[in-house]
Write a protein that holds these residues in place. Structure first.
Motif, PDB file in Angstrom:
ATOM      1  N   LEU A   1      -6.215  -6.119   4.488  1.00 47.22           N
ATOM      2  CA  LEU A   1      -6.844  -6.653   5.698  1.00 47.22           C
ATOM      3  C   LEU A   1      -6.781  -8.170   5.695  1.00 47.22           C
ATOM      4  O   LEU A   1      -6.754  -8.799   4.633  1.00 47.22           O
ATOM      5  CB  LEU A   1      -8.310  -6.215   5.771  1.00 47.22           C
ATOM      6  CG  LEU A   1      -8.555  -4.720   5.955  1.00 47.22           C
ATOM      7  CD1 LEU A   1     -10.015  -4.401   5.683  1.00 47.22           C
ATOM      8  CD2 LEU A   1      -8.140  -4.275   7.342  1.00 47.22           C
TER       9      LEU A   1
ATOM     10  N   ALA B   1      -7.898  -1.726   1.788  1.00 46.93           N
ATOM     11  CA  ALA B   1      -8.710  -2.846   2.270  1.00 46.93           C
ATOM     12  C   ALA B   1      -8.191  -4.203   1.812  1.00 46.93           C
ATOM     13  O   ALA B   1      -8.392  -5.201   2.495  1.00 46.93           O
ATOM     14  CB  ALA B   1     -10.165  -2.660   1.849  1.00 46.93           C
ATOM     15  N   GLY B   2      -7.495  -4.246   0.699  1.00 46.50           N
ATOM     16  CA  GLY B   2      -6.940  -5.515   0.227  1.00 46.50           C
ATOM     17  C   GLY B   2      -5.887  -6.095   1.145  1.00 46.50           C
ATOM     18  O   GLY B   2      -5.570  -7.275   1.062  1.00 46.50           O
TER      19      GLY B   2
ATOM     20  N   LYS C   1     -11.766  -8.970   5.497  1.00 48.49           N
ATOM     21  CA  LYS C   1     -12.131  -8.487   4.156  1.00 48.49           C
ATOM     22  C   LYS C   1     -13.474  -9.040   3.714  1.00 48.49           C
ATOM     23  O   LYS C   1     -14.265  -8.335   3.093  1.00 48.49           O
ATOM     24  CB  LYS C   1     -11.091  -8.906   3.116  1.00 48.49           C
ATOM     25  CG  LYS C   1      -9.821  -8.162   3.147  1.00 48.49           C
ATOM     26  CD  LYS C   1      -8.974  -8.443   1.921  1.00 48.49           C
ATOM     27  CE  LYS C   1      -8.319  -9.786   1.966  1.00 48.49           C
ATOM     28  NZ  LYS C   1      -7.245  -9.925   0.951  1.00 48.49           N
ATOM     29  N   LYS C   2     -13.720 -10.288   4.014  1.00 46.15           N
ATOM     30  CA  LYS C   2     -14.957 -10.932   3.568  1.00 46.15           C
ATOM     31  C   LYS C   2     -16.201 -10.288   4.168  1.00 46.15           C
ATOM     32  O   LYS C   2     -17.285 -10.398   3.611  1.00 46.15           O
ATOM     33  CB  LYS C   2     -14.948 -12.415   3.937  1.00 46.15           C
ATOM     34  CG  LYS C   2     -14.001 -13.240   3.098  1.00 46.15           C
ATOM     35  CD  LYS C   2     -14.056 -14.692   3.548  1.00 46.15           C
ATOM     36  CE  LYS C   2     -13.135 -15.567   2.747  1.00 46.15           C
ATOM     37  NZ  LYS C   2     -13.186 -16.972   3.198  1.00 46.15           N
TER      38      LYS C   2
ATOM     39  N   THR D   1     -16.067   2.487   4.765  1.00 44.27           N
ATOM     40  CA  THR D   1     -15.416   1.637   3.777  1.00 44.27           C
ATOM     41  C   THR D   1     -15.816   2.220   2.434  1.00 44.27           C
ATOM     42  O   THR D   1     -17.000   2.275   2.107  1.00 44.27           O
ATOM     43  CB  THR D   1     -15.874   0.178   3.900  1.00 44.27           C
ATOM     44  OG1 THR D   1     -15.519  -0.299   5.204  1.00 44.27           O
ATOM     45  CG2 THR D   1     -15.222  -0.705   2.857  1.00 44.27           C
TER      46      THR D   1
ATOM     47  N   THR E   1      -7.954 -11.899   5.644  1.00 41.66           N
ATOM     48  CA  THR E   1      -9.000 -12.422   4.761  1.00 41.66           C
ATOM     49  C   THR E   1     -10.378 -12.462   5.411  1.00 41.66           C
ATOM     50  O   THR E   1     -11.366 -12.042   4.800  1.00 41.66           O
ATOM     51  CB  THR E   1      -8.598 -13.823   4.249  1.00 41.66           C
ATOM     52  OG1 THR E   1      -7.360 -13.693   3.552  1.00 41.66           O
ATOM     53  CG2 THR E   1      -9.649 -14.401   3.333  1.00 41.66           C
TER      54      THR E   1
ATOM     55  N   GLY F   1      -4.061  -6.840   9.623  1.00 45.86           N
ATOM     56  CA  GLY F   1      -3.746  -7.076   8.225  1.00 45.86           C
ATOM     57  C   GLY F   1      -2.260  -7.111   8.007  1.00 45.86           C
ATOM     58  O   GLY F   1      -1.469  -6.952   8.938  1.00 45.86           O
TER      59      GLY F   1
ATOM     60  N   THR G   1     -10.464   1.492   3.851  1.00 46.74           N
ATOM     61  CA  THR G   1     -11.171   1.490   5.124  1.00 46.74           C
ATOM     62  C   THR G   1     -10.541   2.592   5.971  1.00 46.74           C
ATOM     63  O   THR G   1      -9.325   2.624   6.139  1.00 46.74           O
ATOM     64  CB  THR G   1     -11.050   0.120   5.818  1.00 46.74           C
ATOM     65  OG1 THR G   1      -9.681  -0.286   5.826  1.00 46.74           O
ATOM     66  CG2 THR G   1     -11.884  -0.933   5.103  1.00 46.74           C
TER      67      THR G   1
ATOM     68  N   LEU H   1     -16.497  -6.958   4.837  1.00 47.11           N
ATOM     69  CA  LEU H   1     -16.620  -5.536   4.497  1.00 47.11           C
ATOM     70  C   LEU H   1     -17.870  -5.270   3.682  1.00 47.11           C
ATOM     71  O   LEU H   1     -18.273  -6.089   2.846  1.00 47.11           O
ATOM     72  CB  LEU H   1     -15.408  -5.071   3.691  1.00 47.11           C
ATOM     73  CG  LEU H   1     -14.097  -4.963   4.431  1.00 47.11           C
ATOM     74  CD1 LEU H   1     -12.997  -4.551   3.452  1.00 47.11           C
ATOM     75  CD2 LEU H   1     -14.180  -3.975   5.575  1.00 47.11           C
TER      76      LEU H   1
END
Length: 136
Positions: free
Chosen positions: A100, A97-98, A105-106, A24, A102, A5, A44, A108
């Protein structure tokens, strides 16, 4: 495959040498609400010894409910929050987590809520494992 990330400006990057987070979680603590500027912070949690951070960071330490410091790590260039590192649990670190990548993230799937004692009343949906404070 490591988890990767970066901050908003990409000056700070990180790699976590694991396949998946330990948990998470929606973190509803007041400090995370203030740091994120939102109703909670999605975090996370990883073993701290598996994390490598590169780039210009700063940290600010506040006192957690344990009485021990919680170090909040952020990019010194753009201010993006990267992680919080609690002295009360030295073996783990919570990555925001934002930050990480992309595609990570999708995938999670939040599985835990912590600090529900501070959860705002209009956030009603609960997960299977809510904790009023940190899990013991």
């Amino acid at each position: 495959m490591p988890i990767t990330g970066h901050c908003l400006c990409k000056a700070v990057t990180y790699t976590v040498d694991v396949d998946a987070p330990l948990i998470t979680a929606y973190d509803h603590c007041d400090d995370c609400q203030r740091q994120s500027g939102s109703t909670y912070s999605l975090v996370t949690v990883f073993p701290k010894d598996k994390l490598t951070i590169n780039g210009p960071t700063k940290s600010w330490a506040g006192k957690g409910s344990s009485g021990h410091a919680v170090h909040r790590i952020f990019c010194s260039e753009c201010g993006s929050p990267i992680a919080h590192d609690p002295d009360a649990a030295p073996e783990i670190i919570a990555i925001k987590a934002g930050t990480l990548d992309t595609e990570i993230k999708k995938k999670l799937k939040p599985d835990t809520e912590i600090w529900t004692v501070s959860k705002l009343p209009f956030c009603q949906e609960s997960l299977a494992h809510p904790f009023k404070h940190m899990p013991e």
